[in-house]
Design a protein around this motif. Structure first.
Motif, PDB file in Angstrom:
ATOM      1  N   VAL A 270       0.825  -1.208   0.000  1.00  0.00           N
ATOM      2  CA  VAL A 270       0.000   0.000   0.000  1.00  0.00           C
ATOM      3  C   VAL A 270       0.861   1.261   0.000  1.00  0.00           C
ATOM      4  O   VAL A 270       0.631   2.198  -0.780  1.00  0.00           O
ATOM      5  N   VAL A 271       1.877   1.311   0.864  1.00  0.00           N
ATOM      6  CA  VAL A 271       2.684   2.530   0.975  1.00  0.00           C
ATOM      7  C   VAL A 271       3.561   2.724  -0.253  1.00  0.00           C
ATOM      8  O   VAL A 271       3.613   3.823  -0.835  1.00  0.00           O
ATOM      9  N   LEU A 272       4.254   1.679  -0.683  1.00  0.00           N
ATOM     10  CA  LEU A 272       5.109   1.815  -1.869  1.00  0.00           C
ATOM     11  C   LEU A 272       4.275   2.092  -3.109  1.00  0.00           C
ATOM     12  O   LEU A 272       4.654   2.902  -3.963  1.00  0.00           O
ATOM     13  N   GLY A 273       3.115   1.439  -3.213  1.00  0.00           N
ATOM     14  CA  GLY A 273       2.243   1.673  -4.356  1.00  0.00           C
ATOM     15  C   GLY A 273       1.725   3.091  -4.402  1.00  0.00           C
ATOM     16  O   GLY A 273       1.701   3.737  -5.463  1.00  0.00           O
ATOM     17  N   ASN A 274       1.308   3.629  -3.265  1.00  0.00           N
ATOM     18  CA  ASN A 274       0.836   5.013  -3.215  1.00  0.00           C
ATOM     19  C   ASN A 274       1.948   5.995  -3.552  1.00  0.00           C
ATOM     20  O   ASN A 274       1.733   6.982  -4.259  1.00  0.00           O
ATOM     21  N   ALA A 275       3.147   5.734  -3.050  1.00  0.00           N
ATOM     22  CA  ALA A 275       4.274   6.628  -3.341  1.00  0.00           C
ATOM     23  C   ALA A 275       4.601   6.613  -4.824  1.00  0.00           C
ATOM     24  O   ALA A 275       4.883   7.652  -5.429  1.00  0.00           O
ATOM     25  N   LEU A 276       4.549   5.451  -5.431  1.00  0.00           N
ATOM     26  CA  LEU A 276       4.801   5.341  -6.870  1.00  0.00           C
ATOM     27  C   LEU A 276       3.810   6.185  -7.665  1.00  0.00           C
ATOM     28  O   LEU A 276       4.188   6.927  -8.584  1.00  0.00           O
ATOM     29  N   ILE A 277       2.534   6.078  -7.324  1.00  0.00           N
ATOM     30  CA  ILE A 277       1.489   6.771  -8.083  1.00  0.00           C
ATOM     31  C   ILE A 277       1.558   8.283  -7.849  1.00  0.00           C
ATOM     32  O   ILE A 277       1.342   9.073  -8.758  1.00  0.00           O
ATOM     33  N   LEU A 304      11.521   3.168  -0.082  1.00  0.00           N
ATOM     34  CA  LEU A 304      10.488   4.195  -0.181  1.00  0.00           C
ATOM     35  C   LEU A 304      11.056   5.488  -0.762  1.00  0.00           C
ATOM     36  O   LEU A 304      10.397   6.183  -1.548  1.00  0.00           O
ATOM     37  N   ALA A 305      12.293   5.807  -0.387  1.00  0.00           N
ATOM     38  CA  ALA A 305      12.903   7.060  -0.832  1.00  0.00           C
ATOM     39  C   ALA A 305      13.090   7.112  -2.346  1.00  0.00           C
ATOM     40  O   ALA A 305      13.175   8.199  -2.925  1.00  0.00           O
ATOM     41  N   LYS A 306      13.138   5.969  -2.998  1.00  0.00           N
ATOM     42  CA  LYS A 306      13.285   5.957  -4.456  1.00  0.00           C
ATOM     43  C   LYS A 306      12.112   6.635  -5.147  1.00  0.00           C
ATOM     44  O   LYS A 306      12.238   7.119  -6.272  1.00  0.00           O
ATOM     45  N   TYR A 307      10.961   6.673  -4.475  1.00  0.00           N
ATOM     46  CA  TYR A 307       9.752   7.213  -5.093  1.00  0.00           C
ATOM     47  C   TYR A 307       9.484   8.665  -4.679  1.00  0.00           C
ATOM     48  O   TYR A 307       8.470   9.234  -5.065  1.00  0.00           O
ATOM     49  N   ALA A 308      10.399   9.242  -3.899  1.00  0.00           N
ATOM     50  CA  ALA A 308      10.290  10.655  -3.522  1.00  0.00           C
ATOM     51  C   ALA A 308      11.387  11.426  -4.243  1.00  0.00           C
ATOM     52  O   ALA A 308      12.525  10.965  -4.326  1.00  0.00           O
ATOM     53  N   GLU A 309      11.056  12.589  -4.740  1.00  0.00           N
ATOM     54  CA  GLU A 309      12.026  13.351  -5.518  1.00  0.00           C
ATOM     55  C   GLU A 309      13.201  13.828  -4.677  1.00  0.00           C
ATOM     56  O   GLU A 309      14.351  13.815  -5.144  1.00  0.00           O
ATOM     57  N   HIS A 310      12.925  14.235  -3.426  1.00  0.00           N
ATOM     58  CA  HIS A 310      13.983  14.872  -2.647  1.00  0.00           C
ATOM     59  C   HIS A 310      14.362  14.132  -1.366  1.00  0.00           C
ATOM     60  O   HIS A 310      15.486  14.292  -0.901  1.00  0.00           O
ATOM     61  N   GLY A 311      13.458  13.374  -0.761  1.00  0.00           N
ATOM     62  CA  GLY A 311      13.854  12.703   0.459  1.00  0.00           C
ATOM     63  C   GLY A 311      12.706  12.274   1.341  1.00  0.00           C
ATOM     64  O   GLY A 311      11.539  12.291   0.950  1.00  0.00           O
ATOM     65  N   ILE A 312      13.061  11.873   2.570  1.00  0.00           N
ATOM     66  CA  ILE A 312      12.129  11.297   3.543  1.00  0.00           C
ATOM     67  C   ILE A 312      12.233  12.064   4.853  1.00  0.00           C
ATOM     68  O   ILE A 312      13.333  12.396   5.313  1.00  0.00           O
TER      69      ILE A 312
END
Length: 536
Positions: A270-277, A304-312
Motif C-alpha cells: 500500500v505505501v510503496l504503491g501510493n508513493a509510486l502513483i 520508499l525514498a526511491k519514489y520521492a524526488e527529494h527525500g524522507i
C-alpha cells in the motif's frame, strides 16, 4: 536549498520554543516517546497545504502582491483554525516559512508569516524581504509597486527575488503524508491522509499494472520487485481480484488474498504503491517500523525514498533507526513548556547504539555481519552495493560518524562492537589526493587498529565513496547535470557535486560489472556468503 517551517503555539509547540521543521534533501528523523509531538510536527505539512498553495500563487505571480491582500480562505483538511491553536492561555499561533538569502545585490523574499492568533480575524500572509522589511503595497520607499521578470518591484527601484521561496513552496505542497495507522485493503474507497486505501487503491493498482501505459506497467513491476526483495520471497506477483475488491498475492507460486497475509506485507504494497502513483517531493511518514521486523525497517525506508524526488522525513520510536538512517536527527520531548524539538547529538558509545538497534534480536534470526561505514548517508549507499553481491540480507550496516570515530584512539569502542560476536568489517574513505599519496593519517591509524583487533578494513584506493560513481550511473540518475569526479578529486571542487546525501541514488544505478574491478568490489566479493533464507 529549500528552507524551514516554524510553528508557534501550534498544537503542542509553544511560541516561546517554536518547533522548526527543516525541509532539505535527504533523510530527516524525529525520535521521541508517544504523545511528544512527532506526529503533529509531520502532520502540519498535510494540514497547512492549502495555506501553502495560496502563498505559492503569490510567489509564482508577484503581481498578486499588489492586487491581493493575502487573505486566506481555509479549506479542508484545516477548516477550523482553532483546531491547531495551542491549548493554553492567550495562544498566539503562527506559521513561518524561512529561506536563506541569496548572495546578490537584490533583495530576496526570505520570510512569510501567517498568524492564527484571534478567532474571527482575517487570516493574512505577511511577506518580508532579506532586509527584514515587510512587503506592503503602497507608495514610498520599500513599498511594493508591481512585478517585473518574476520579481517583486519596489517603488525605489529595488527588486525582491521570489525563486527561493517559490522552490520551498513547490516542495511543501507536494509532500505526501503517511500516517501511523496504515490500514491495508478494506471494501470501500477512501483515503487515510495522503494514502489511498480500499477499492480506490486497488483500482489504481489495476490500471497501472494492466493498463495501456508501458511506463506504468514497468513502474508497478518495480514496486512488486521491491516488495519481493524486502520479504525475501523467490517470486512475487500482485494483481487485483476480478471484482476489484482485494489484491491477490502469489508468493513463491502459492496464491493468497491480501487479508490472509501479515499486515507487514500489506503495508509494503500500500505505501510503496501510493508513493509510486503520487511521485511526491518528500514523503513524511509516521513510524515506518510499524508491522515490520527490525531487519526490514531500514531497507523499507531506502526503498520508499526511491519514489520521492527529494527525500524522507520520518518519526520513530526506534533510536537505532533514527540515528543510523538519517542525515539529520532531532529529538521531540514533551515538557511543561510544551513539546521541544532539538538536534539529537549522536553518541560514540557503540555498545549503547548497537543495543538500541536490537542487534541481539537480529543475530537470533541469522544476521551475522556488521559493516561499519563513514556516516548515515553511506549506510544507504552500501545497502545497495552489498545487494549487488548478494551480501545484504545478513549484513547490518552502521555509521561510524566520520572523524570522531575514524582514528586510532577508538580501541574501546571497537572492542565493544566485537563483543556482539558478529563478523565485523569496515569500509572507510582514504581521502587520498593522488595515486601515490598515502591515506589521511587518522584513517591509516584506524585501519591499523582494526588489523590489531581482527577487523577487516577496506581503506578506499580512491579518495572517497563518491569517486566510484561513474558517468553512466550519474547520467541515469541526474541526466547531464553532473560530471563524475575522477578518482581523486575532492567533492565539490568542480562545483558540480551532487551531494553525499544523493550517493545512494547513484549507487542504485551502478552495475556489478562496473564495481567488480574496484577495490570496493573485490572487498565485497570476498565476504563470506550469507546463509540462504528459508522461504515457505
Amino acid at each position: 536549498m529549500f528552507g524551514q517551517v516554524r510553528l508557534y503555539d501550534y498544537r503542542c509547540f509553544f511560541r516561546e520554543y517554536p518547533a522548526t521543521l527543516h525541509v532539505s534533501k535527504g533523510f530527516t528523523s524525529f525520535i521521541g516517546p508517544n504523545n511528544a509531538g512527532k506526529s503533529a510536527l509531520l502532520r502540519s505539512l498535510y494540514e497547512l497545504r492549502s495555506a501553502f498553495r495560496q502563498l505559492q500563487v503569490i510567489a509564482h505571480n508577484p503581481l498578486a502582491v499588489v492586487t491581493n491582500p493575502f487573505a486566506l480562505e481555509l479549506v479542508p483538511p484545516l477548516s477550523d483554525r482553532m483546531e491547531v491553536v495551542s491549548d493554553r492561555n492567550d495562544p498566539r499561533c503562527a506559521i513561518e516559512l524561512l529561506v536563506e538569502s541569496s548572495a546578490t545585490n537584490d533583495l530576496t523574499l526570505v520570510r512569510a508569516r501567517l498568524d492564527f492568533s484571534a478567532e474571527g480575524e482575517v487570516l493574512r500572509w505577511q511577506l518580508f524581504g532579506s532586509d527584514d522589511e515587510q512587503l506592503i503595497p503602497g507608495e514610498g520607499r520599500g513599498k511594493v509597486s508591481g512585478a517585473i521578470n518574476g520579481a517583486i518591484l519596489l517603488h525605489d527601484g529595488r527588486q525582491v527575488q521570489t525563486q527561493a521561496m517559490s522552490s520551498l513552496l513547490d516542495a511543501l505542497i507536494r509532500v505526501q503524508y503517511v500516517g501511523a495507522f496504515r490500514n491495508a485493503i478494506n471494501e470501500g474507497s477512501g483515503a487515510h491522509f495522503d494514502v489511498q486505501v480500499g477499492t480506490g487503491f486497488i483500482a489504481q493498482w489495476h490500471t497501472w499494472k494492466a493498463g495501456a501505459s508501458k511506463a506504468q506497467n514497468r513502474a508497478i513491476q518495480q514496486v512488486t520487485e521491491d516488495v519481493r526483495r524486502l520479504v525475501g520471497a523467490r517470486t512475487l506477483e500482485v494483481t487485483a481480484s476480478v471484482e476489484l475488491k482485494t489484491l491477490q498475492v502469489i508468493v513463491n507460486g502459492r496464491p493468497y488474498k491480501l487479508s490472509e497475509l501479515g499486515s507487514g506485507i500489506s503495508q509494503l504494497i500500500v505505501v510503496l504503491g501510493n508513493a509510486l502513483i503520487s511521485r511526491p517531493s518528500f514523503i513524511a511518514i509516521d513510524e515506518p517500523e510499524t508491522h515490520l521486523h527490525p531487519s526490514l525497517q531500514a531497507d523499507f525506508l531506502t526503498s520508499l525514498a526511491k519514489y520521492a524526488e527529494h527525500g524522507i522525513l520520518f518519526s520513530t520510536h526506534s533510536i537505532g533507526l533514527a540515528r543510523s538512517n538519517a542525515d539529520r536527527c532531532f529529538s521531540v520531548q514533551a515538557t511543561e513548556r510544551g513539546s521541544l524539538v532539538r538536534l539529537f547529538e549522536r553518541t560514540p558509545r557503540y555498545a549503547e547504539f548497537l543495543g538500541s538497534l536490537g542487534i541481539a534480536a537480529l543475530q537470533d534470526i541469522g544476521w551475522n555481519r556488521i559493516l561499519l561505514v563513514e556516516g548515515p548517508t553511506d549506510v544507504r549507499t552500501f545497502q545497495y552495493l552489498l545487494r549487488l553481491y548478494e551480501k545484504d540480507r545478513k549484513t547490518i550496516t552502521l555509521p561510524l560518524g566520520g572523524d570522531s570515530m575514524i582514528n586510532g584512539k577508538v580501541e574501546v569502542e571497537l572492542a565493544e562492537i566485537l563483543r556482539f560476536g558478529c563478523e565485523v568489517i569496515a569500509i572507510i574513505d582514504s581521502e587520498r589526493e593522488s595515486p601515490t599519496a598515502r591515506p589521511m593519517k587518522s584513517r591509516a591509524d584506524f585501519a591499523e587498529l582494526c588489523g590489531k583487533l581482527g577487523i577487516r578494513c577496506c581503506v578506499t584506493e580512491r579518495r572517497a565513496t563518491e569517486n566510484y560513481m561513474n558517468q553512466r550511473a550519474l547520467s541515469t540518475v541526474f541526466g547531464d547535470r553532473h560530471l563524475e569526479l575522477g578518482h581523486f578529486s575532492k567533492a565539490g571542487s568542480n562545483g558540480e557535486f551532487w551531494g553525499k546525501s544523493e550517493n545512494w541514488r547513484v549507487a542504485q544505478a551502478l552495475t556489478k560489472d562496473e564495481l567488480d574491478g574496484t577495490d570496493i568490489g573485490r572487498f565485497l566479493e570476498s565476504l563470506r556468503p550469507a546463509p540462504q533464507a528459508v522461504t515457505g
